[in-house]
Motif scaffolding. Structure first.
Motif, PDB file in Angstrom:
ATOM      1  N   GLU A 250       0.841  -1.203   0.042  1.00 13.75           N
ATOM      2  CA  GLU A 250      -0.032  -0.144  -0.051  1.00 13.75           C
ATOM      3  C   GLU A 250       0.786   1.255  -0.018  1.00 13.75           C
ATOM      4  O   GLU A 250       0.698   2.076  -0.696  1.00 13.75           O
ATOM      5  CB  GLU A 250      -0.939   0.005   1.188  1.00 13.75           C
ATOM      6  CG  GLU A 250      -1.860   1.108   1.225  1.00 13.75           C
ATOM      7  CD  GLU A 250      -2.768   0.907  -0.008  1.00 13.75           C
ATOM      8  OE1 GLU A 250      -3.336   2.060  -0.621  1.00 13.75           O
ATOM      9  OE2 GLU A 250      -3.595  -0.273  -0.177  1.00 13.75           O
TER      10      GLU A 250
ATOM     11  N   ALA B 229       2.362   1.844  -3.397  1.00 18.91           N
ATOM     12  CA  ALA B 229       1.435   2.279  -4.312  1.00 18.91           C
ATOM     13  C   ALA B 229       1.122   3.801  -4.140  1.00 18.91           C
ATOM     14  O   ALA B 229       0.894   4.496  -5.025  1.00 18.91           O
ATOM     15  CB  ALA B 229      -0.124   1.485  -4.280  1.00 18.91           C
TER      16      ALA B 229
ATOM     17  N   GLU C  56       3.971   5.830  -5.611  1.00 13.98           N
ATOM     18  CA  GLU C  56       3.833   6.112  -7.189  1.00 13.98           C
ATOM     19  C   GLU C  56       2.733   7.070  -7.335  1.00 13.98           C
ATOM     20  O   GLU C  56       2.935   8.058  -8.185  1.00 13.98           O
ATOM     21  CB  GLU C  56       3.292   4.769  -7.856  1.00 13.98           C
ATOM     22  CG  GLU C  56       4.418   3.714  -7.724  1.00 13.98           C
ATOM     23  CD  GLU C  56       3.980   2.187  -7.836  1.00 13.98           C
ATOM     24  OE1 GLU C  56       4.939   1.340  -8.406  1.00 13.98           O
ATOM     25  OE2 GLU C  56       2.970   1.938  -7.814  1.00 13.98           O
ATOM     26  N   ARG C  57       1.456   7.063  -6.627  1.00 13.51           N
ATOM     27  CA  ARG C  57       0.577   7.817  -6.989  1.00 13.51           C
ATOM     28  C   ARG C  57       0.983   9.394  -6.680  1.00 13.51           C
ATOM     29  O   ARG C  57       0.486  10.208  -7.364  1.00 13.51           O
ATOM     30  CB  ARG C  57      -0.481   7.458  -5.934  1.00 13.51           C
ATOM     31  CG  ARG C  57      -1.967   8.204  -6.169  1.00 13.51           C
ATOM     32  CD  ARG C  57      -3.104   7.983  -5.121  1.00 13.51           C
ATOM     33  NE  ARG C  57      -2.586   7.538  -3.898  1.00 13.51           N
ATOM     34  CZ  ARG C  57      -2.684   8.747  -3.073  1.00 13.51           C
ATOM     35  NH1 ARG C  57      -2.879   9.900  -3.426  1.00 13.51           N
ATOM     36  NH2 ARG C  57      -2.216   8.343  -1.842  1.00 13.51           N
TER      37      ARG C  57
ATOM     38  N   ARG D 266      -3.106   0.583 -13.780  1.00 10.59           N
ATOM     39  CA  ARG D 266      -2.729   0.715 -12.595  1.00 10.59           C
ATOM     40  C   ARG D 266      -1.338   0.922 -12.418  1.00 10.59           C
ATOM     41  O   ARG D 266      -0.506   0.447 -13.454  1.00 10.59           O
ATOM     42  CB  ARG D 266      -2.917  -0.733 -11.769  1.00 10.59           C
ATOM     43  CG  ARG D 266      -4.460  -0.767 -11.371  1.00 10.59           C
ATOM     44  CD  ARG D 266      -4.852  -2.116 -10.715  1.00 10.59           C
ATOM     45  NE  ARG D 266      -4.676  -3.267 -11.501  1.00 10.59           N
ATOM     46  CZ  ARG D 266      -4.520  -4.544 -11.152  1.00 10.59           C
ATOM     47  NH1 ARG D 266      -4.927  -4.792  -9.844  1.00 10.59           N
ATOM     48  NH2 ARG D 266      -4.371  -5.519 -12.008  1.00 10.59           N
ATOM     49  N   THR D 267      -0.696   1.337 -11.481  1.00 14.60           N
ATOM     50  CA  THR D 267       0.596   1.297 -11.053  1.00 14.60           C
ATOM     51  C   THR D 267       1.279  -0.052 -10.797  1.00 14.60           C
ATOM     52  O   THR D 267       0.662  -0.826 -10.350  1.00 14.60           O
ATOM     53  CB  THR D 267       1.323   2.447  -9.913  1.00 14.60           C
ATOM     54  OG1 THR D 267       0.727   2.092  -8.689  1.00 14.60           O
ATOM     55  CG2 THR D 267       0.585   3.707 -10.399  1.00 14.60           C
TER      56      THR D 267
ATOM     57  N   GLY E 183       3.004  -0.742  -8.322  1.00 16.93           N
ATOM     58  CA  GLY E 183       2.725  -1.100  -6.895  1.00 16.93           C
ATOM     59  C   GLY E 183       1.265  -1.380  -6.477  1.00 16.93           C
ATOM     60  O   GLY E 183       0.980  -2.410  -5.709  1.00 16.93           O
ATOM     61  N   ALA E 184       0.264  -0.720  -7.220  1.00 15.46           N
ATOM     62  CA  ALA E 184      -1.223  -0.912  -7.011  1.00 15.46           C
ATOM     63  C   ALA E 184      -1.391  -2.413  -7.572  1.00 15.46           C
ATOM     64  O   ALA E 184      -2.210  -3.261  -7.042  1.00 15.46           O
ATOM     65  CB  ALA E 184      -2.090   0.071  -7.923  1.00 15.46           C
TER      66      ALA E 184
ATOM     67  N   ARG F 171      -0.151  -5.032  -5.116  1.00 19.48           N
ATOM     68  CA  ARG F 171      -0.841  -4.845  -3.768  1.00 19.48           C
ATOM     69  C   ARG F 171      -2.209  -6.062  -3.812  1.00 19.48           C
ATOM     70  O   ARG F 171      -2.298  -6.592  -3.303  1.00 19.48           O
ATOM     71  CB  ARG F 171      -1.313  -3.525  -3.510  1.00 19.48           C
ATOM     72  CG  ARG F 171      -2.311  -3.343  -2.330  1.00 19.48           C
ATOM     73  CD  ARG F 171      -2.964  -1.917  -2.482  1.00 19.48           C
ATOM     74  NE  ARG F 171      -3.461  -1.760  -3.738  1.00 19.48           N
ATOM     75  CZ  ARG F 171      -4.179  -0.437  -3.985  1.00 19.48           C
ATOM     76  NH1 ARG F 171      -3.675   0.590  -3.668  1.00 19.48           N
ATOM     77  NH2 ARG F 171      -4.759  -0.594  -5.349  1.00 19.48           N
TER      78      ARG F 171
END
Length: 445
Positions: A88, A91, A94-95, A263-264, A266-267, A270
């Motif tokens: 999380e 993510a 990255e966001r 989505r990235t 990391g997402a 996750r």
């Protein structure tokens, strides 16, 4: 011999255990202790390891605990693969970065700085505990950002902490294959920082075969980095960069690809790993089979946005097998049994790269024996590479200073000085954004 794995509930732990199961030599690891802050993840990975060990005679015993001090006592080796903030947190890294139009990758640029700022204090605490509870242990660090974290730990453990990464190993393997050589027979002239290095030569039977590779567009197009960077750019460099340099050399394209992705990374991880751990919690689900399927998907999608931006195509089947676990096992064997080996590792510089001080951790070929890892002398980097290495090392030092002092201003400076962050105002907004989403950065005042 006891091996402690920190981050023992992590998804890639079965790779390490699988390598240990193949080691039948005298002096091998006989006991593995998994440590994690998440007991549920520990139980899930312990299930996978139990299925791996089924039918293997004298498989290393596995225990798990959430008590860090208990895990460390009596360890001969400590393998650190923690993820502070979990996926999380990755993510979020990255966001927040992509919202500012800059890279959020977990080891490069703004994302790597945010990850380092919340990881270094935890890694330093671990290093201090190892020094107190297992002073004769060797720490093998795979926690990202690997070079930065290794340097933070080395200030308390000296040369008894060694960083590893599978990127240089994979790059050397691909180049050797392209040249029709066996990777084990090749000497790889590689130098830089973690995720910021270049292969400047590849010697087989004493002869440098890299010029032959650079002169042949067909050979260059036969492996991932050749397709990722393009033959013309590789010939201009006169070297083969680590794949992570794609984020520097093609930054606009990489950021755009990440912004346009559904989505990235990391997402994606996750969500994927949430499904895996939920599945393994069901005792009727074959844990190892589910792990293998999940890993295959994970490896196939690695750096997918970069490959798409470059038109590099899919990953080769041979590159889906990992590799860092083999580096870790070879490192432990060399130290524990005095089996001399040459490995590309993250170690203190000791004058190997002249522009950097002795304590700066670099990534370079090392000769390893019972006394540890000893960096091999290398030729100077060209000016453009030296400038990039020095700039990124300066950022790492600001991250370490911010983690030590708790200074928000120093954290802003770390972001602002990074080559992939293009404004001091962006750096300030990044610090605001990251402290808003990461409780682990509350120490920045």
């Amino acid at each position: 011999m006891k091996l402690t794995i920190l981050g023992g509930g992590g998804f890639r732990v079965p790779l390490v255990y699988g390598a240990l199961l193949k080691d039948r030599a005298e002096g091998r690891v006989t006991r593995v202790v998994l440590h994690d802050v998440d007991a549920g993840r520990l139980r899930a990975i312990a299930r996978v390891l139990a299925e791996q060990a089924s039918g293997v005679p004298d498989a290393p015993e596995v225990a798990f605990t959430t008590d860090l001090d208990e895990a460390l006592r009596g360890a001969a080796f400590v393998f650190s693969a923690i993820r502070v903030g979990g996926l999380e947190g990755r993510a979020d890294d990255e966001r927040v970065a992509l919202a500012e139009g800059v890279l959020g990758q977990e080891t490069v640029g703004a994302g790597g700085i945010a990850y380092g700022l919340r990881t270094v204090p935890v890694a330093v605490d671990i290093a201090r505990r190892v020094a107190r509870l297992a002073p004769d242990a060797w720490v093998i660090n795979f926690t990202n950002p690997a070079g930065l974290v290794t340097e933070a730990m080395s200030r308390h453990l000296g040369d008894r902490v060694i960083g590893i990464c599978d990127s240089p190993v994979g790059l050397g393997r691909r180049i050797a294959r392209a040249l029709g050589a066996r990777p084990r027979e090749a000497w790889i002239d590689y130098v830089g920082l973690n995720h910021l290095g270049w292969v400047r030569g590849l010697r087989i039977a004493g002869r440098d075969e890299l010029p032959r590779l650079l002169a042949d567009p067909v050979l260059l197009g036969s492996f991932e980095e050749g397709r990722l960077f393009g033959a013309d750019w590789l010939r201009s460099l006169g070297a083969i960069p680590n794949e992570y340099l794609h984020y520097y050399y093609f930054n606009r394209e990489a950021v755009r690809a990440y912004q346009e992705a559904e989505r990235t990374r990391g997402a994606f991880l996750r969500d994927q790993q949430a499904r895996f751990y939920a599945g393994v919690a069901d005792p009727g689900v074959p844990a190892l089979e589910l792990w293998n399927r999940t890993r295959a998907e994970r490896e196939a999608t690695y750096m997918a946005e970069n490959r798409e931006a470059a038109g590099a195509g899919e990953r080769e089947a041979e590159d889906l097998s990992g590799g860092y676990e083999d580096v870790a096992l070879a490192l432990m064997r060399a130290i524990a049994r005095d089996e001399r080996a040459t490995l590309i590792l993250n170690v203190r510089n000791r004058g190997t790269l002249a522009p950097l001080d002795a304590d700066a951790v670099i990534e370079v070929p090392c000769l390893v024996d019972a006394s540890g890892a000893h960096p091999v002398s290398v030729d100077p980097l060209p000016g453009h590479a030296t400038g990039l290495v020095c700039a990124v090392k300066a950022v790492e030092r600001e991250v370490l200073a911010a983690a030590r002092s708790g200074s928000r201003a120093t954290a802003v400076k770390a972001f602002a000085l990074h080559p992939l962050v293009d404004s001091v105002n962006v750096a300030r907004r990044l610090v605001d954004g990251y402290t808003a989403v990461h409780p682990g950065l509350a120490y920045l005042g």
